[in-house]
Write a protein that holds these residues in place. Structure first.
Motif, PDB file in Angstrom:
ATOM      1  N   ALA A  61       0.585  -1.447  -0.124  1.00  0.00           N
ATOM      2  CA  ALA A  61       0.017   0.144   0.018  1.00  0.00           C
ATOM      3  C   ALA A  61       0.553   1.095   0.413  1.00  0.00           C
ATOM      4  O   ALA A  61       0.345   2.438  -0.782  1.00  0.00           O
ATOM      5  N   ALA A  62       1.552   0.985   0.997  1.00  0.00           N
ATOM      6  CA  ALA A  62       3.448   2.876   0.932  1.00  0.00           C
ATOM      7  C   ALA A  62       3.140   2.603  -0.624  1.00  0.00           C
ATOM      8  O   ALA A  62       3.476   3.780  -0.926  1.00  0.00           O
ATOM      9  N   GLY A  63       3.675   1.521  -1.476  1.00  0.00           N
ATOM     10  CA  GLY A  63       4.144   1.978  -2.149  1.00  0.00           C
ATOM     11  C   GLY A  63       3.477   2.468  -3.810  1.00  0.00           C
ATOM     12  O   GLY A  63       3.637   2.960  -4.436  1.00  0.00           O
ATOM     13  N   ALA A  64       2.237   2.056  -3.200  1.00  0.00           N
ATOM     14  CA  ALA A  64       1.048   3.147  -4.046  1.00  0.00           C
ATOM     15  C   ALA A  64       0.728   3.466  -4.025  1.00  0.00           C
ATOM     16  O   ALA A  64       0.865   4.166  -4.813  1.00  0.00           O
ATOM     17  N   PHE A  65       0.531   4.194  -2.965  1.00  0.00           N
ATOM     18  CA  PHE A  65       0.583   5.571  -2.276  1.00  0.00           C
ATOM     19  C   PHE A  65       1.331   6.704  -2.571  1.00  0.00           C
ATOM     20  O   PHE A  65       1.352   7.471  -3.338  1.00  0.00           O
ATOM     21  N   PHE A  66       2.528   5.675  -2.596  1.00  0.00           N
ATOM     22  CA  PHE A  66       3.695   6.861  -3.489  1.00  0.00           C
ATOM     23  C   PHE A  66       3.293   7.484  -4.616  1.00  0.00           C
ATOM     24  O   PHE A  66       3.868   8.170  -5.014  1.00  0.00           O
ATOM     25  N   LEU A  67       3.510   6.436  -5.852  1.00  0.00           N
ATOM     26  CA  LEU A  67       3.811   6.378  -6.748  1.00  0.00           C
ATOM     27  C   LEU A  67       2.018   7.455  -7.134  1.00  0.00           C
ATOM     28  O   LEU A  67       2.238   7.907  -8.000  1.00  0.00           O
ATOM     29  N   GLY A  68       1.329   7.244  -6.683  1.00  0.00           N
ATOM     30  CA  GLY A  68      -0.297   8.271  -6.687  1.00  0.00           C
ATOM     31  C   GLY A  68      -0.102   9.389  -6.445  1.00  0.00           C
ATOM     32  O   GLY A  68      -1.103  10.469  -6.911  1.00  0.00           O
ATOM     33  N   ALA A  69       1.085   9.549  -5.417  1.00  0.00           N
ATOM     34  CA  ALA A  69       0.974  11.017  -4.825  1.00  0.00           C
ATOM     35  C   ALA A  69       1.591  12.478  -6.184  1.00  0.00           C
ATOM     36  O   ALA A  69       0.402  13.428  -5.965  1.00  0.00           O
ATOM     37  N   ARG A  70       1.630  11.675  -6.873  1.00  0.00           N
ATOM     38  CA  ARG A  70       2.036  12.385  -7.611  1.00  0.00           C
ATOM     39  C   ARG A  70       0.583  12.837  -8.608  1.00  0.00           C
ATOM     40  O   ARG A  70       0.911  14.676  -9.171  1.00  0.00           O
ATOM     41  N   ASN A  71       0.055  12.104  -8.308  1.00  0.00           N
ATOM     42  CA  ASN A  71      -1.933  12.896  -8.631  1.00  0.00           C
ATOM     43  C   ASN A  71      -2.100  14.628  -8.360  1.00  0.00           C
ATOM     44  O   ASN A  71      -2.582  15.082  -8.483  1.00  0.00           O
ATOM     45  N   ALA A  72      -1.736  14.594  -7.020  1.00  0.00           N
ATOM     46  CA  ALA A  72      -1.861  15.492  -5.830  1.00  0.00           C
ATOM     47  C   ALA A  72      -0.882  17.319  -6.377  1.00  0.00           C
ATOM     48  O   ALA A  72      -1.621  18.200  -6.683  1.00  0.00           O
ATOM     49  N   PHE A  73      -0.022  16.390  -7.121  1.00  0.00           N
ATOM     50  CA  PHE A  73       0.679  17.650  -7.749  1.00  0.00           C
ATOM     51  C   PHE A  73      -0.204  18.469  -9.057  1.00  0.00           C
ATOM     52  O   PHE A  73      -0.311  19.460  -9.832  1.00  0.00           O
ATOM     53  N   GLY A  79      -3.277  18.213  -9.157  1.00  0.00           N
ATOM     54  CA  GLY A  79      -4.336  18.735  -9.067  1.00  0.00           C
ATOM     55  C   GLY A  79      -3.887  20.266  -8.668  1.00  0.00           C
ATOM     56  O   GLY A  79      -5.148  20.929  -8.676  1.00  0.00           O
ATOM     57  N   LEU A  80      -3.107  20.663  -8.316  1.00  0.00           N
ATOM     58  CA  LEU A  80      -2.659  21.624  -7.757  1.00  0.00           C
ATOM     59  C   LEU A  80      -2.425  22.656  -8.988  1.00  0.00           C
ATOM     60  O   LEU A  80      -2.974  23.546  -9.563  1.00  0.00           O
ATOM     61  N   ARG A  81      -2.288  22.472 -10.148  1.00  0.00           N
ATOM     62  CA  ARG A  81      -2.470  22.705 -11.349  1.00  0.00           C
ATOM     63  C   ARG A  81      -3.500  22.988 -11.933  1.00  0.00           C
ATOM     64  O   ARG A  81      -3.710  24.153 -12.842  1.00  0.00           O
ATOM     65  N   VAL A 133      -8.198  13.149 -11.646  1.00  0.00           N
ATOM     66  CA  VAL A 133      -6.805  13.795 -11.700  1.00  0.00           C
ATOM     67  C   VAL A 133      -5.883  12.583 -11.905  1.00  0.00           C
ATOM     68  O   VAL A 133      -5.265  12.300 -10.935  1.00  0.00           O
ATOM     69  N   ILE A 134      -5.373  12.110 -12.637  1.00  0.00           N
ATOM     70  CA  ILE A 134      -4.298  10.938 -13.311  1.00  0.00           C
ATOM     71  C   ILE A 134      -3.708  12.134 -14.688  1.00  0.00           C
ATOM     72  O   ILE A 134      -3.824  12.821 -15.472  1.00  0.00           O
ATOM     73  N   ASP A 135      -2.354  10.572 -15.147  1.00  0.00           N
ATOM     74  CA  ASP A 135      -2.159  11.087 -16.122  1.00  0.00           C
ATOM     75  C   ASP A 135      -2.425  12.182 -16.615  1.00  0.00           C
ATOM     76  O   ASP A 135      -2.420  12.734 -18.176  1.00  0.00           O
TER      77      ASP A 135
END
Length: 257
Positions: free
Chosen positions: A94-106, A108-110, A129-131
């Motif tokens: 779950a931690a690995g999946a979380f870190f990969l998905g964290a990029r979506n937060a950035f 979202g900001l844009r 909000v995905i790639d």
């Protein structure tokens, strides 16, 4: 004299909206929908591979479908079921999946300022909000086209991804042992196919290459799921080296002057 001012003033006053429109012509809705559907359909079909991989990792059809419905970020989903299938700790997976998905937060900001949705709509839009939706949205010249591209890409990709996840999970369940059919390689193959086109710069390719090396080195000695976390160190390591080189180059140019 006042008459001259009234006649010349309209010509001297610039319209910023018109100037902006002249600089970036509005894209037709048909073209936006066509591009958005192309991305949504092409990537959405990859959900079939996720369904097969998820079933091969021991997840039920319901669990596989819930992951696609609630998580909806392909790379993170593949990382999660891949680690679980290898016998990894669920928390590490779950931690690995979380870190990969964290990029979506950035992303979202844009996209938040670009799309300009109201507060009530933002939580629903955030789920898409995905790639792929970010790429289509950012390619548009104005807010109307951006919203249209985001909506069509997100809707088509979400619906198709979930339908093909269900089909893949049901098909894998009917076949039984996915490894015997060689379908256990479908997930990693699709993951690489989705990742490869994103590696456009030398820094991105270097980070991806270093991540692969870290994975290969740590995979035999670390518990399943942990190598994914270790490979995440590749990006900051490459950025540190790149920054050091840039500072060194700048220093050499200043000395030469």
């Amino acid at each position: 004299m006042p008459e001259q001012i009234e006649q010349t003033a309209p010509h001297e006053t610039a319209d910023p909206h018109r100037a902006s429109s002249d600089a970036a012509p509005r894209k037709s809705d048909t073209a936006v929908v066509r591009d958005a559907l192309g991305v949504g359909i092409a990537v959405g079909l990859s959900g079939f591979a996720f369904g097969v991989t998820s079933a091969g990792a021991g997840l039920s059809v319901l669990q596989s479908c819930l992951l696609s419905l609630l998580v909806f970020t392909g790379a993170s989903q593949f990382a999660l079921v891949g680690a679980l299938g290898a016998g990894g700790n669920p928390f590490a997976a779950a931690a690995g999946a979380f870190f990969l998905g964290a990029r979506n937060a950035f992303y979202g900001l844009r996209l938040s300022g670009l799309l300009g949705y109201r507060a009530l709509a933002k939580p629903f839009a955030a789920h898409w909000v995905i790639d792929e939706t970010s790429a289509v949205t950012l390619a548009q010249p104005d807010r109307h086209s951006a919203r249209l591209g985001f909506t069509v890409t997100g809707l088509s990709l979400y619906v198709l991804w979930n339908l093909t996840t269900l089909a893949g999970a049901l098909g894998a369940e009917a076949l039984g042992d996915t490894a015997a059919w060689g379908l256990d390689a479908a997930g990693p193959a699709v993951f690489l196919a989705l990742l490869a086109p994103m590696l456009r710069t030398t820094v991105e390719r270097a980070a991806a290459g270093l991540a692969v090396v870290l994975m290969l080195v740590t995979l035999p000695v670390l518990p399943a799921g942990v190598p994914v976390l270790v490979s995440a160190l590749a990006a900051p390591a490459v950025l540190l080296v790149q920054g050091a080189r840039s500072r060194k180059t700048s220093g050499a140019e200043e000395e030469s002057r």
